[in-house]
Enzyme design. Sequence first.
Site, PDB file in Angstrom:
ATOM      1  N   GLY A   1      -1.512 -15.226   1.907  1.00  0.00           N
ATOM      2  CA  GLY A   1      -1.301 -13.993   1.166  1.00  0.00           C
ATOM      3  C   GLY A   1       0.133 -13.521   1.291  1.00  0.00           C
ATOM      4  O   GLY A   1       0.872 -13.959   2.166  1.00  0.00           O
TER       5      GLY A   1
ATOM      6  N   GLY B   1       5.740  -8.439   3.517  1.00  0.00           N
ATOM      7  CA  GLY B   1       5.699  -9.694   4.250  1.00  0.00           C
ATOM      8  C   GLY B   1       4.601 -10.617   3.787  1.00  0.00           C
ATOM      9  O   GLY B   1       3.970 -10.394   2.749  1.00  0.00           O
ATOM     10  N   SER B   2       4.401 -11.662   4.574  1.00  0.00           N
ATOM     11  CA  SER B   2       3.416 -12.694   4.244  1.00  0.00           C
ATOM     12  C   SER B   2       2.328 -12.734   5.313  1.00  0.00           C
ATOM     13  O   SER B   2       2.538 -12.307   6.453  1.00  0.00           O
ATOM     14  CB  SER B   2       4.102 -14.061   4.159  1.00  0.00           C
ATOM     15  OG  SER B   2       5.121 -14.054   3.176  1.00  0.00           O
TER      16      SER B   2
ATOM     17  N   LYS C   1       0.111 -11.280  10.033  1.00  0.00           N
ATOM     18  CA  LYS C   1       1.021 -10.694   9.047  1.00  0.00           C
ATOM     19  C   LYS C   1       2.425 -10.670   9.639  1.00  0.00           C
ATOM     20  O   LYS C   1       2.660 -10.125  10.717  1.00  0.00           O
ATOM     21  CB  LYS C   1       0.599  -9.288   8.654  1.00  0.00           C
ATOM     22  CG  LYS C   1       1.548  -8.659   7.633  1.00  0.00           C
ATOM     23  CD  LYS C   1       0.934  -7.523   6.860  1.00  0.00           C
ATOM     24  CE  LYS C   1       0.782  -6.269   7.685  1.00  0.00           C
ATOM     25  NZ  LYS C   1       0.384  -5.122   6.834  1.00  0.00           N
TER      26      LYS C   1
ATOM     27  N   ASP D   1      -4.467   3.579   0.044  1.00  0.00           N
ATOM     28  CA  ASP D   1      -4.250   2.354  -0.739  1.00  0.00           C
ATOM     29  C   ASP D   1      -5.544   1.555  -0.866  1.00  0.00           C
ATOM     30  O   ASP D   1      -5.570   0.341  -0.649  1.00  0.00           O
ATOM     31  CB  ASP D   1      -3.157   1.505  -0.095  1.00  0.00           C
ATOM     32  CG  ASP D   1      -2.538   0.509  -1.086  1.00  0.00           C
ATOM     33  OD1 ASP D   1      -2.705   0.705  -2.307  1.00  0.00           O
ATOM     34  OD2 ASP D   1      -1.894  -0.451  -0.643  1.00  0.00           O
TER      35      ASP D   1
END
Length: 360
Positions: A49, A54-55, A70, A168
């Site tokens: 993801g 970030g990733s 993460k 969110d």
Amino acid sequence: MTWKCLCCGFPEETKPIRSSNDRDYPWEIYTLKELLHATNNFHNDNKIGEGGFGSVYWGRTSKGVEVAVKRLKAMSAKAEMEFAVEVEILGRVRHKNLLGLRGFYAGGDERLIVYDYMPNHSLITHLHGQLASDCLLDWTRRMKIAIGSAEGLAYLHHKASPHIIHRDIKASNVLLDTEFQAKVADFGFAKLIPDGVTHLTTRVKGTLGYLAPEYAMWGKVSENCDVYSFGILLLEIISAKKPLEKLPGGVKRDIVQWVTPYIQKGAYDQIADSRLKGRYDRTQLKSAIMIAMRCTDSNPENRPSMTEVVDWLKGDLRKRSKEVSYVQNKVGEDEDEENNDNGTDYEEGFGMEKFHLRMK
């Protein structure tokens, strides 16, 4: 939890922050070397993801435990704050429908957060992404996911101390474990609400299409904003329609605008995801849609609490006749208002991510 150590500079090997409930769910003490080994040096093949900050990488620890790591892409003040907020929030909460924190590493320019790995990825991959064609989400699973997500939010709003607003809520932030149990994730935008405070005014964060009107326009954030986002999510779960749709000519239509004419006609079957092929309880379908419409009322004072939403979804939905009648009246009123409204420009945030697991 020590907030100071999250906001100040970190030494090369930072001591991990301990949860106050160590005996119930101890955090792992990770070194950078351990996480590099677990993720094969953050190899691209391990990436599952990617988001704004970030990733996310799949990994396996030396103990054989699958984890999601993460990794913040750059150490900006904004990224540092999200890291601090997320670790602070996750250190406060423990619930079966919230993504579990396993630990973190902070040293030098690296900020890494380690979570439980969710083998069934995110809800968005099943509704719009790579797993959508497999149609693994039947009606029962969809309602289970909706209830689980609602329970996680109800815990944040009413059980956590101080109360927490997520800010969110969306399909990519609902992850699914081996049993398709929902886990609300990504607390980088979350806000702690002190006792006695009903709302805050703040800079708008979140994802267009899910934002409550009063928050998107004036920055007024409260628990009602999460309720609105959940209502959008519930309609998305039911219909597999994206929260925002781009029509020919560049016109944008949100999911509430799309669903309203069908409700007025009583054509609830037209709202349900066609991939379900009619295999659902029609009374539950109608009631779930009406609950979603209550959540997305343009007036935040008319929205239910997440505790009420959980009770409605878990209870006998056939008893919702009073609420159904109320919503049908409101739909007519809202349509009149929409005819005089120029709408909101969603161009900046249009489009949904197609990642297995997405965390900003």
